[in-house]
Design an enzyme around this catalytic site. Structure first.
Site, PDB file in Angstrom:
ATOM      1  N   GLY A  10     -20.032  17.910  18.345  1.00  0.00           N
ATOM      2  CA  GLY A  10     -21.304  18.499  18.775  1.00  0.00           C
ATOM      3  C   GLY A  10     -21.867  17.821  20.014  1.00  0.00           C
ATOM      4  O   GLY A  10     -21.232  16.944  20.626  1.00  0.00           O
ATOM      5  N   PHE A  11     -23.061  18.233  20.371  1.00  0.00           N
ATOM      6  CA  PHE A  11     -23.729  17.759  21.590  1.00  0.00           C
ATOM      7  C   PHE A  11     -23.912  16.239  21.557  1.00  0.00           C
ATOM      8  O   PHE A  11     -23.346  15.499  22.379  1.00  0.00           O
ATOM      9  CB  PHE A  11     -25.071  18.514  21.696  1.00  0.00           C
ATOM     10  CG  PHE A  11     -26.057  17.979  22.691  1.00  0.00           C
ATOM     11  CD1 PHE A  11     -25.657  17.513  23.940  1.00  0.00           C
ATOM     12  CD2 PHE A  11     -27.419  17.977  22.387  1.00  0.00           C
ATOM     13  CE1 PHE A  11     -26.586  17.041  24.862  1.00  0.00           C
ATOM     14  CE2 PHE A  11     -28.354  17.517  23.297  1.00  0.00           C
ATOM     15  CZ  PHE A  11     -27.944  17.032  24.531  1.00  0.00           C
ATOM     16  N   ILE A  12     -24.658  15.751  20.578  1.00  0.00           N
ATOM     17  CA  ILE A  12     -24.962  14.309  20.537  1.00  0.00           C
ATOM     18  C   ILE A  12     -23.701  13.525  20.159  1.00  0.00           C
ATOM     19  O   ILE A  12     -23.404  12.474  20.734  1.00  0.00           O
ATOM     20  CB  ILE A  12     -26.123  14.023  19.558  1.00  0.00           C
ATOM     21  CG1 ILE A  12     -27.394  14.777  20.013  1.00  0.00           C
ATOM     22  CG2 ILE A  12     -26.388  12.520  19.458  1.00  0.00           C
ATOM     23  CD1 ILE A  12     -28.563  14.699  19.037  1.00  0.00           C
ATOM     24  N   TYR A 152     -35.085  24.197   7.900  1.00  0.00           N
ATOM     25  CA  TYR A 152     -34.364  23.115   8.604  1.00  0.00           C
ATOM     26  C   TYR A 152     -35.076  21.789   8.374  1.00  0.00           C
ATOM     27  O   TYR A 152     -34.468  20.789   7.976  1.00  0.00           O
ATOM     28  CB  TYR A 152     -34.282  23.425  10.103  1.00  0.00           C
ATOM     29  CG  TYR A 152     -33.820  22.244  10.933  1.00  0.00           C
ATOM     30  CD1 TYR A 152     -32.512  21.779  10.852  1.00  0.00           C
ATOM     31  CD2 TYR A 152     -34.705  21.579  11.790  1.00  0.00           C
ATOM     32  CE1 TYR A 152     -32.091  20.685  11.607  1.00  0.00           C
ATOM     33  CE2 TYR A 152     -34.290  20.490  12.549  1.00  0.00           C
ATOM     34  CZ  TYR A 152     -32.982  20.041  12.451  1.00  0.00           C
ATOM     35  OH  TYR A 152     -32.566  18.958  13.190  1.00  0.00           O
ATOM     36  N   LYS A 156     -33.908  18.362   6.264  1.00  0.00           N
ATOM     37  CA  LYS A 156     -33.844  16.996   6.810  1.00  0.00           C
ATOM     38  C   LYS A 156     -34.692  16.048   5.958  1.00  0.00           C
ATOM     39  O   LYS A 156     -34.319  14.908   5.707  1.00  0.00           O
ATOM     40  CB  LYS A 156     -34.327  16.977   8.265  1.00  0.00           C
ATOM     41  CG  LYS A 156     -33.345  17.604   9.235  1.00  0.00           C
ATOM     42  CD  LYS A 156     -32.077  16.746   9.385  1.00  0.00           C
ATOM     43  CE  LYS A 156     -31.058  17.327  10.333  1.00  0.00           C
ATOM     44  NZ  LYS A 156     -29.824  16.545  10.400  1.00  0.00           N
TER      45      LYS A 156
HETATM   46  N1  LIG Z   1     -30.403  18.135  19.550  1.00  0.00           N
HETATM   47  C1  LIG Z   1     -31.640  17.857  19.126  1.00  0.00           C
HETATM   48  O1  LIG Z   1     -32.637  18.064  19.838  1.00  0.00           O
HETATM   49  C2  LIG Z   1     -31.856  17.267  17.755  1.00  0.00           C
HETATM   50  C3  LIG Z   1     -33.170  16.929  17.388  1.00  0.00           C
HETATM   51  C4  LIG Z   1     -33.396  16.390  16.120  1.00  0.00           C
HETATM   52  C5  LIG Z   1     -32.331  16.174  15.268  1.00  0.00           C
HETATM   53  N2  LIG Z   1     -31.079  16.525  15.641  1.00  0.00           N
HETATM   54  C6  LIG Z   1     -29.988  16.301  14.699  1.00  0.00           C
HETATM   55  O2  LIG Z   1     -28.955  15.582  15.343  1.00  0.00           O
HETATM   56  C7  LIG Z   1     -27.695  15.985  14.820  1.00  0.00           C
HETATM   57  C8  LIG Z   1     -26.777  16.414  15.958  1.00  0.00           C
HETATM   58  O3  LIG Z   1     -27.411  17.490  16.651  1.00  0.00           O
HETATM   59  P1  LIG Z   1     -26.736  18.237  17.891  1.00  0.00           P
HETATM   60  O4  LIG Z   1     -27.832  18.717  18.744  1.00  0.00           O
HETATM   61  O5  LIG Z   1     -25.650  17.399  18.435  1.00  0.00           O
HETATM   62  O6  LIG Z   1     -26.138  19.518  17.151  1.00  0.00           O
HETATM   63  P2  LIG Z   1     -24.689  20.180  17.251  1.00  0.00           P
HETATM   64  O7  LIG Z   1     -24.792  21.493  16.559  1.00  0.00           O
HETATM   65  O8  LIG Z   1     -24.195  20.175  18.648  1.00  0.00           O
HETATM   66  O9  LIG Z   1     -23.821  19.173  16.392  1.00  0.00           O
HETATM   67  C9  LIG Z   1     -23.724  19.253  14.993  1.00  0.00           C
HETATM   68  C10 LIG Z   1     -22.249  19.338  14.641  1.00  0.00           C
HETATM   69  O10 LIG Z   1     -22.147  19.433  13.214  1.00  0.00           O
HETATM   70  C11 LIG Z   1     -21.044  20.278  12.928  1.00  0.00           C
HETATM   71  N3  LIG Z   1     -21.154  20.856  11.596  1.00  0.00           N
HETATM   72  C12 LIG Z   1     -22.022  21.822  11.185  1.00  0.00           C
HETATM   73  N4  LIG Z   1     -21.774  22.137   9.904  1.00  0.00           N
HETATM   74  C13 LIG Z   1     -20.757  21.330   9.490  1.00  0.00           C
HETATM   75  C14 LIG Z   1     -20.044  21.212   8.274  1.00  0.00           C
HETATM   76  N5  LIG Z   1     -20.338  21.971   7.207  1.00  0.00           N
HETATM   77  N6  LIG Z   1     -19.046  20.326   8.206  1.00  0.00           N
HETATM   78  C15 LIG Z   1     -18.711  19.545   9.284  1.00  0.00           C
HETATM   79  N7  LIG Z   1     -19.353  19.626  10.471  1.00  0.00           N
HETATM   80  C16 LIG Z   1     -20.359  20.516  10.562  1.00  0.00           C
HETATM   81  C17 LIG Z   1     -21.092  21.359  14.002  1.00  0.00           C
HETATM   82  O11 LIG Z   1     -19.836  22.010  14.195  1.00  0.00           O
HETATM   83  C18 LIG Z   1     -21.569  20.583  15.224  1.00  0.00           C
HETATM   84  O12 LIG Z   1     -20.485  20.220  16.066  1.00  0.00           O
HETATM   85  C19 LIG Z   1     -27.977  17.084  13.809  1.00  0.00           C
HETATM   86  O13 LIG Z   1     -28.028  16.496  12.528  1.00  0.00           O
HETATM   87  C20 LIG Z   1     -29.346  17.581  14.210  1.00  0.00           C
HETATM   88  O14 LIG Z   1     -30.042  18.136  13.126  1.00  0.00           O
HETATM   89  C21 LIG Z   1     -30.811  17.060  16.868  1.00  0.00           C
END
Ligand SMILES: NC(=O)c1ccc[n+]([C@@H]2O[C@H](COP(=O)([O-])OP(=O)(O)OC[C@H]3O[C@@H](n4cnc5c(N)ncnc54)[C@H](O)[C@@H]3O)[C@@H](O)[C@H]2O)c1
Length: 315
Positions: A10-12, A152, A156
């Site tokens: 994913g992104f982060i 959502y 969390k």
């Molecule tokens: N980006 C933001 O602004 C933000 C803000 C607050 C919290 N978060 C949290 O940070 C984390 C990463 O966020 P992100 O923006 O990189 O999101 P993202 O969607 O890019 O990354 C999440 C990854 O989890 C994987 N995933 C989803 N369901 C899955 C499953 N059942 N089994 C295995 N992998 C699975 C997805 O394929 C994805 O690559 C998440 O938990 C998100 O809730 C993100």
């Protein structure tokens, strides 16, 4: 340090993997490449990670407890950064059950594996959404009330509670990081900045939902630095990771207009599930982790737009 990153495609997760590699650590990635429409982007992100170094990658669903257990047993990571989740507020209103399954049951599986296999440190990615709608700002870690606005956020919140329970049961170091709206190159395509930039590059109108909104937008590099500092910390705790500087939507539009003078806006009602504004109190992370976000909004936004212009097929 050997670190398992769930949601590593994913992104982060992919940004974190590259930082870990570049600092001599060994990341291990786990993801199920959720959401077919985003798969080319996730494969691209995995390629970028592999350009930085060779990294084990496991395609695995967080709901497959047995497979998770065997991967963690084999790899023996010292730390797990649990980023894997269904992210995004709006879709959670349409499909709360999927969010509960992945974000709560999936977290339950990771915590059980970590506990049973004696992983020393678990870092859970939580969100500013756990604060719900509050007007007493900035938001400090002890201001959570449980009165959230979306499935959502509830998922969390529930997962945070499970983290505390398993920390109590097994004694591993637990850190909960509440991220505040993360943006930057490779930003999630469903998030506001990606949507805005993609639409304006395709000469489409932008929809602005609600009035007087603002967010504590946090540049990806600062978030990754916050996670890295947490990985080397030694105390269990909950931290806000934000920029500590809220930015109004009017400022976002001004920045966008400076890059795309022809942008056209349409104003719409606030969407259910969205809070009006967020503002992180980052004093605890600053004091205990040495976290000091350094990328200004203008600079981060410029880098995001520059990346988007270089990757019109991915944004
Ligand atoms: N980006 C933001 O602004 C933000 C803000 C607050 C919290 N978060 C949290 O940070 C984390 C990463 O966020 P992100 O923006 O990189 O999101 P993202 O969607 O890019 O990354 C999440 C990854 O989890 C994987 N995933 C989803 N369901 C899955 C499953 N059942 N089994 C295995 N992998 C699975 C997805 O394929 C994805 O690559 C998440 O938990 C998100 O809730 C993100």
């Amino acid at each position: 340090m050997k670190t398992l990153i769930t949601g590593g495609a994913g992104f982060i997760g992919s940004h974190l993997a590259i930082r870990l590699l570049n600092s001599g650590n060994q990341p291990i990635l786990l993801d199920n490449l959720d959401r077919a429409e985003q798969n080319s982007r996730k494969l691209y992100q995995l390629q970028q990670v592999n350009r930085a170094g060779s990294v084990p990658y496991y395609e695995c669903d967080l709901l497959d407890r047995d497979k998770l257990m065997s991967i963690i047993k084999m790899e023996k990571p010292e730390a797990i950064v649990h980023l894997g989740a269904l992210a995004g507020v709006s879709p959670s209103l349409q499909n709360p059950s999927a969010y509960i399954d992945v974000n709560i049951q999936g977290t339950n599986h990771i915590l059980a594996c970590a506990g049973e296999l004696q992983v020393k440190h678990v870092i859970f990615a939580s969100s500013s959404s756990v604060y719900g709608e509050q007007f007493d700002v900035p938001l400090a870690e002890d201001m959570v009330t449980g009165r959230v606005l979306s499935p959502y956020a509830a998922s969390k919140m529930g997962a945070e509670s499970l983290c505390h329970a398993f920390h109590h049961m097994y004694g591993f170091q637990l850190n909960i990081l509440r991220f505040f709206t993360v943006y930057g190159p490779w930003g999630r395509p469903d998030m506001a900045f990606s949507t805005f930039i993609r639409r304006v590059m395709n000469n489409q109108n932008l929809s602005i939902f609600g009035q007087g909104t603002g967010r504590d937008y946090t540049y990806i590099d600062d978030i990754v630095t916050g996670i890295m500092l947490t990985l080397v910390s030694s105390e269990s705790d909950v931290y806000n990771l934000g920029s500590g500087r809220p930015v109004l939507m009017t400022e976002v539009i001004n920045q966008l207009r400076s890059h795309f003078p022809n942008l056209q806006l349409q104003y719409e009602k606030a969407r259910k599930g969205d809070v009006t504004s967020t503002w992180a109190d980052i004093s605890k992370a600053r004091l205990k982790l040495g976290y000091a976000p350094s990328i200004s909004f203008k600079e981060g936004f410029e880098q995001t737009v520059a990346w988007a212009k270089e990757h019109p097929d991915i944004i």
